[in-house]
Design a protein around this motif. Sequence first.
Motif, PDB file in Angstrom:
ATOM      1  N   PRO A 227      51.057  -6.131  25.154  1.00  0.00           N
ATOM      2  CA  PRO A 227      51.766  -7.392  25.256  1.00  0.00           C
ATOM      3  C   PRO A 227      50.946  -8.624  25.033  1.00  0.00           C
ATOM      4  N   GLY A 228      51.109  -9.482  24.172  1.00  0.00           N
ATOM      5  CA  GLY A 228      50.445 -10.620  23.996  1.00  0.00           C
ATOM      6  C   GLY A 228      50.856 -11.464  22.615  1.00  0.00           C
ATOM      7  N   LEU A 229      50.675 -12.662  22.554  1.00  0.00           N
ATOM      8  CA  LEU A 229      51.247 -13.379  21.433  1.00  0.00           C
ATOM      9  C   LEU A 229      50.051 -13.243  20.377  1.00  0.00           C
TER      10      LEU A 229
ATOM     11  N   THR B 258      51.164  -0.837  31.764  1.00  0.00           N
ATOM     12  CA  THR B 258      49.785  -1.229  31.660  1.00  0.00           C
ATOM     13  C   THR B 258      49.219  -0.746  30.439  1.00  0.00           C
ATOM     14  N   MET B 259      48.617  -1.429  29.781  1.00  0.00           N
ATOM     15  CA  MET B 259      47.669  -0.797  28.780  1.00  0.00           C
ATOM     16  C   MET B 259      46.131  -1.234  28.810  1.00  0.00           C
ATOM     17  N   ILE B 260      45.383  -0.162  28.652  1.00  0.00           N
ATOM     18  CA  ILE B 260      43.877  -0.473  28.925  1.00  0.00           C
ATOM     19  C   ILE B 260      43.041  -0.214  27.584  1.00  0.00           C
ATOM     20  N   ARG B 261      41.885  -0.505  27.680  1.00  0.00           N
ATOM     21  CA  ARG B 261      41.151  -0.497  26.445  1.00  0.00           C
ATOM     22  C   ARG B 261      39.604  -0.470  27.048  1.00  0.00           C
TER      23      ARG B 261
ATOM     24  N   PHE C 117      29.412  -3.311  27.301  1.00  0.00           N
ATOM     25  CA  PHE C 117      30.287  -2.401  27.727  1.00  0.00           C
ATOM     26  C   PHE C 117      31.750  -3.413  28.391  1.00  0.00           C
ATOM     27  N   SER C 118      32.811  -3.203  28.061  1.00  0.00           N
ATOM     28  CA  SER C 118      33.742  -3.908  28.605  1.00  0.00           C
ATOM     29  C   SER C 118      35.116  -2.942  28.730  1.00  0.00           C
ATOM     30  N   PHE C 119      35.958  -3.394  29.772  1.00  0.00           N
ATOM     31  CA  PHE C 119      37.085  -2.788  29.971  1.00  0.00           C
ATOM     32  C   PHE C 119      38.198  -3.917  30.358  1.00  0.00           C
ATOM     33  N   GLU C 120      39.245  -3.680  29.515  1.00  0.00           N
ATOM     34  CA  GLU C 120      40.235  -4.622  29.453  1.00  0.00           C
ATOM     35  C   GLU C 120      41.866  -3.953  29.903  1.00  0.00           C
ATOM     36  N   ALA C 121      42.476  -4.741  30.468  1.00  0.00           N
ATOM     37  CA  ALA C 121      43.643  -4.260  30.802  1.00  0.00           C
ATOM     38  C   ALA C 121      44.850  -5.526  30.798  1.00  0.00           C
ATOM     39  N   ARG C 122      46.040  -4.992  30.120  1.00  0.00           N
ATOM     40  CA  ARG C 122      47.156  -5.897  29.833  1.00  0.00           C
ATOM     41  C   ARG C 122      48.488  -5.429  30.136  1.00  0.00           C
ATOM     42  N   ARG C 123      49.274  -6.392  30.501  1.00  0.00           N
ATOM     43  CA  ARG C 123      50.699  -5.835  30.948  1.00  0.00           C
ATOM     44  C   ARG C 123      51.691  -7.019  30.980  1.00  0.00           C
ATOM     45  N   PRO C 124      52.871  -6.988  30.788  1.00  0.00           N
ATOM     46  CA  PRO C 124      54.039  -7.761  30.879  1.00  0.00           C
ATOM     47  C   PRO C 124      54.420  -8.088  32.339  1.00  0.00           C
TER      48      PRO C 124
ATOM     49  N   GLY D 147      54.898 -13.773  33.096  1.00  0.00           N
ATOM     50  CA  GLY D 147      54.124 -14.147  31.756  1.00  0.00           C
ATOM     51  C   GLY D 147      53.045 -12.562  31.771  1.00  0.00           C
ATOM     52  N   ASN D 148      52.342 -12.830  30.626  1.00  0.00           N
ATOM     53  CA  ASN D 148      51.328 -11.626  30.267  1.00  0.00           C
ATOM     54  C   ASN D 148      50.388 -11.571  31.409  1.00  0.00           C
ATOM     55  N   LEU D 149      49.832 -10.643  31.958  1.00  0.00           N
ATOM     56  CA  LEU D 149      48.782 -10.412  32.711  1.00  0.00           C
ATOM     57  C   LEU D 149      47.421  -9.817  31.816  1.00  0.00           C
TER      58      LEU D 149
END
Length: 476
Positions: A87-89, A131-134, A182-189, A193-195
């Motif tokens: 999720p994200g614009l 939740t989506m992670i990368r 190295f990076s870790f990212e998580a996103r979720r609606p 709003g988007n987190l």
Amino acid sequence: MERSTAVAAALPLILVSGLANAQDTVQSLRAEIAQVEQTLQSLNARLDALEGKPPAATPPAPPITATTRAATPTAATPSTATPSTPPGLHSVLPPRDSVADPSTAASRADNTVSPTDPELKGFFAIPGTDTMIRLGGYAKLDAIVDARAAGDQEQFVTSTIPVGSPNRDTSNFEAHAKQTRFSFEARRPTTHGNLRFYLENDFFGSSDSYEFRLRHAYGQLGNTYAGYGYSTFMDADSLPDTLDFAGPGGAAYLLVAGMHHSFSMGKGNTLTIGAENPESELDTNGVEAVSMDRVPDLSLVARMERDWGHLQLGALARSLGYNADGHKDTTYGGGLSFSGSFTFSERELLLFGLLGGKGMSRYTADLTGSGLDAAIAADGNLEALPIYGGFVGYTHYWTQMWRSNLVYGELHLDGQDALAADAFKRSRYGALNLIWSPAPSWTMGMELLYGQLEQQDGRSADTMRLQGSLQYNFIK
């Protein structure tokens, strides 16, 4: 029987397709599965016609596009699964390339995507959640040759060039991989709003070994950010594309703990208010003193984004102070920054940044950590030191795989007779590179760097550096 035979005949096609595309992305594999499903549906319809059965009422299949590849449900995907695009614009900023890629880690209003990462590739869903992670980052090797002593052998920090050193004319070779990241990212609606949660490190934690250094550790819900990362005052999207990790000394740059909130003004315009951890970096002139930090550093930033680029105007306010036996004093510092980017065509990009004020050396790339926000004068008063500088960078894409960058920057500090003769007065930074990216995950290039440092007493020194880099990205 005919139906079973048709299905059995289609299975080898599925296996062959899967083996041929074993190295494809998840999105490509889902597209292949969707196409095979359509083929099976077509075969079933033909069998129904041969058997005299009425055709089943099925909705028409949507066309396979870059958007629907990730979102089209398949037999292997439960109906409750989250789409593979987080999720994200979408950002209105034009896409760009960057070796160090500071834009991806930057906080953005509404958690929109970065112009260096417009497709948000590499995310996958945690089963049973939204939740989506990368996992991301890159491995980078830098090979560096200095014509004369440069001070910092791993980053081209012009404020560290030695002046008057008897070993100044000594050349040096250095190879290191400390920029590896190295990076870790998580996103979720969410209902608010988007987190987004972002964690990143490199290995510049020590000058003589590969120690872990935290770069970012923050969360952002909607427009509210809290954690550790880029200062609200700086503009990551304006930083030029250099193989050198430090970049121009006149750029606003600081990693700091803090929080900020952005207000959308419509049509790509935002206003952001931030409060960050204060730290008075002082030249004590031999006085045994400790800094006093009573209130957070405050930032107010106005930003405009368009399809041609962006403009950002920032204001900074600080309280500086010290305490010593029998005396203490406080003063105020702050200043302004103006930065942005302009895309003239598909092959030309201009980046720039300007800053000026008093008591804000901590917020510059060249002088952060140098103790030059303010100085204790002979009468015991604390004097905030005036500073101003900036940079300009030009990017030209020769082809889709080849690009060059030309960067120049300066930084000036006025000591007002409060600094020692060998203290920083002015630095100059120049860079010219040629970068080749034959594939999204592979980048290499050569860069010629020039730096000059001038001290308060007028003495100066300069050096040239040739740097070659090879970089492998994990997910691009």
